[in-house]
Write a protein that holds these residues in place. Structure first.
Motif, PDB file in Angstrom:
ATOM      1  N   PHE A 216      38.588  30.437  30.410  1.00 51.31           N
ATOM      2  CA  PHE A 216      39.637  30.688  31.414  1.00 51.31           C
ATOM      3  C   PHE A 216      40.367  31.982  31.071  1.00 51.31           C
ATOM      4  O   PHE A 216      40.668  32.793  31.953  1.00 51.31           O
TER       5      PHE A 216
ATOM      6  N   THR B 135      32.908  30.188  34.503  1.00 51.07           N
ATOM      7  CA  THR B 135      33.146  30.691  33.148  1.00 51.07           C
ATOM      8  C   THR B 135      33.552  29.568  32.186  1.00 51.07           C
ATOM      9  O   THR B 135      34.182  28.597  32.578  1.00 51.07           O
TER      10      THR B 135
ATOM     11  N   SER C 188      43.276  30.276  44.548  1.00 50.44           N
ATOM     12  CA  SER C 188      44.641  29.945  44.108  1.00 50.44           C
ATOM     13  C   SER C 188      45.348  31.129  43.467  1.00 50.44           C
ATOM     14  O   SER C 188      46.571  31.132  43.339  1.00 50.44           O
ATOM     15  N   ASP C 189      44.562  32.118  43.055  1.00 51.31           N
ATOM     16  CA  ASP C 189      45.159  33.307  42.441  1.00 51.31           C
ATOM     17  C   ASP C 189      44.162  34.444  42.618  1.00 51.31           C
ATOM     18  O   ASP C 189      43.001  34.204  42.932  1.00 51.31           O
TER      19      ASP C 189
ATOM     20  N   VAL D  18      36.038  33.162  40.522  1.00 50.57           N
ATOM     21  CA  VAL D  18      35.756  32.598  39.200  1.00 50.57           C
ATOM     22  C   VAL D  18      36.303  31.189  39.138  1.00 50.57           C
ATOM     23  O   VAL D  18      37.454  30.947  39.517  1.00 50.57           O
ATOM     24  N   GLU D  19      35.460  30.274  38.654  1.00 51.75           N
ATOM     25  CA  GLU D  19      35.907  28.895  38.417  1.00 51.75           C
ATOM     26  C   GLU D  19      35.196  28.401  37.168  1.00 51.75           C
ATOM     27  O   GLU D  19      34.667  29.219  36.428  1.00 51.75           O
ATOM     28  N   MET D  20      35.121  27.110  36.926  1.00 52.74           N
ATOM     29  CA  MET D  20      34.655  26.683  35.611  1.00 52.74           C
ATOM     30  C   MET D  20      33.635  25.530  35.597  1.00 52.74           C
ATOM     31  O   MET D  20      33.353  24.995  34.531  1.00 52.74           O
TER      32      MET D  20
ATOM     33  N   LEU E 274      42.435  37.743  40.854  1.00 47.62           N
ATOM     34  CA  LEU E 274      42.292  38.413  39.563  1.00 47.62           C
ATOM     35  C   LEU E 274      42.481  39.919  39.675  1.00 47.62           C
ATOM     36  O   LEU E 274      42.746  40.586  38.681  1.00 47.62           O
TER      37      LEU E 274
ATOM     38  N   THR F 139      39.998  24.942  42.627  1.00 42.00           N
ATOM     39  CA  THR F 139      40.528  26.278  42.895  1.00 42.00           C
ATOM     40  C   THR F 139      39.657  27.319  42.196  1.00 42.00           C
ATOM     41  O   THR F 139      38.912  27.003  41.265  1.00 42.00           O
ATOM     42  N   CYS F 140      39.788  28.540  42.669  1.00 44.60           N
ATOM     43  CA  CYS F 140      39.118  29.640  41.975  1.00 44.60           C
ATOM     44  C   CYS F 140      40.036  30.845  41.963  1.00 44.60           C
ATOM     45  O   CYS F 140      40.957  30.959  42.788  1.00 44.60           O
ATOM     46  N   GLY F 141      39.783  31.713  41.015  1.00 44.44           N
ATOM     47  CA  GLY F 141      40.453  33.010  40.995  1.00 44.44           C
ATOM     48  C   GLY F 141      39.640  33.962  41.868  1.00 44.44           C
ATOM     49  O   GLY F 141      38.433  34.086  41.700  1.00 44.44           O
TER      50      GLY F 141
HETATM   51  N1  HPA Z   1      39.505  31.509  36.093  1.00 45.47           N
HETATM   52  C1  HPA Z   1      38.820  30.377  35.958  1.00 45.47           C
HETATM   53  N2  HPA Z   1      39.037  29.317  36.703  1.00 45.47           N
HETATM   54  C2  HPA Z   1      39.986  29.392  37.642  1.00 45.47           C
HETATM   55  C3  HPA Z   1      40.733  30.551  37.833  1.00 45.47           C
HETATM   56  C4  HPA Z   1      40.477  31.660  37.014  1.00 45.47           C
HETATM   57  O1  HPA Z   1      41.086  32.723  37.126  1.00 45.47           O
HETATM   58  N3  HPA Z   1      41.621  30.316  38.829  1.00 45.47           N
HETATM   59  C5  HPA Z   1      41.401  29.047  39.253  1.00 45.47           C
HETATM   60  N4  HPA Z   1      40.414  28.484  38.531  1.00 45.47           N
END
Ligand code: HPA
Length: 239
Positions: A160, A157, A204-205, A179-181, A207, A91-93
């Protein structure tokens, strides 16, 4: 023979591996999408499975959260188990305007605040880029399926819980989608080892405005991404 973090026999993994962060998602994918899945490792409950998709062998293994964890598993999969194709799914923001929850993002390139690629690359900035051999079939298949897929830049990043309040505006001004990690670190490793990698993400969300998928949406809302990922690693690229 095993590695410090993967207690599987040498031939246990297929050349193509999907890497969700969450080992429970790896189990879900194996049980729901693969034929004859077998669990091949379980150190720290970081489960890995190998099975068949459309008759071809494919593996799926949890990678944990963040570049350091993902690179432990990815490095051992490449160096010890002969894995040649790694597709992170997760997932990513959302950062870019116009992204909806559930949209797919293919990380063509990955910026980062992590030092891992500079460490690998003699202090220089490495262009952390997905492999075209994975990008092409993913884009083609997504188009054929009518999926909302954005292809572009993400930010991987280490934090988180972001420390820099200006980061979001800066990322937007530079065209970052989400943004993901993990992606940037995975791309640096793949380049170093001469293997293929890409990262396919579901928003998934968001920002910008705080919208977020519910736990139930996260459960089933990722199935389009999972099927696209399986099609992408199992299809031969056309160029
Ligand atoms: N930041 C980093 N990783 C993520 C995020 C986020 O907001 N949402 C899902 N993975």
């Amino acid at each position: 023979m095993a590695t410090p973090h993967i207690d599987a026999p040498r031939q246990a993994f297929a050349p193509s591996v999907l890497l969700p962060g969450d080992p429970a998602r790896a189990a879900y994918i194996a049980e729901r999408f693969l034929e004859r899945p077998e669990r091949v490792c379980a150190v720290r409950n970081m489960w890995g499975f190998t099975g068949l998709y459309r008759g071809g062998a494919v593996s799926v293994m949890g990678s944990g959260m963040g570049i350091p964890s993902a690179l432990i598993y990815a490095t051992e999969l490449i160096d010890h188990y002969g894995v040649r194709r790694l597709l992170r799914i997760g997932t990513c923001g959302g950062v870019a305007n116009g992204l909806e929850l559930g949209d797919l993002v293919l990380a063509l390139g990955a910026c980062t605040d992590s030092a891992v690629n500079r460490t690998r690359f003699g202090g220089c900035d490495f262009a952390a880029t997905a492999s075209f051999a994975l990008v092409e079939p993913l884009v083609t298949t997504a188009r054929a399926r009518g999926l909302a897929l954005r292809v572009g830049t993400v930010f991987s990043t280490d934090l988180f819980y972001a420390a820099d309040p200006a980061a979001l505006a800066r990322m937007q001004s530079m065209g970052v989608l989400g943004v993901e990690m993990e992606a940037a670190g995975l791309y640096g490793l793949a380049a170093h080892r001469g293997v293929e990698a890409a990262a396919l993400l579901t928003v998934s969300d968001h920002l910008l405005d705080g919208r977020a998928m519910s736990p139930a949406q996260r459960e089933s809302g990722l199935d389009d991404m999972i099927e696209l990922a399986l099609e992408g690693v199992c299809r031969e690229p056309t160029s």
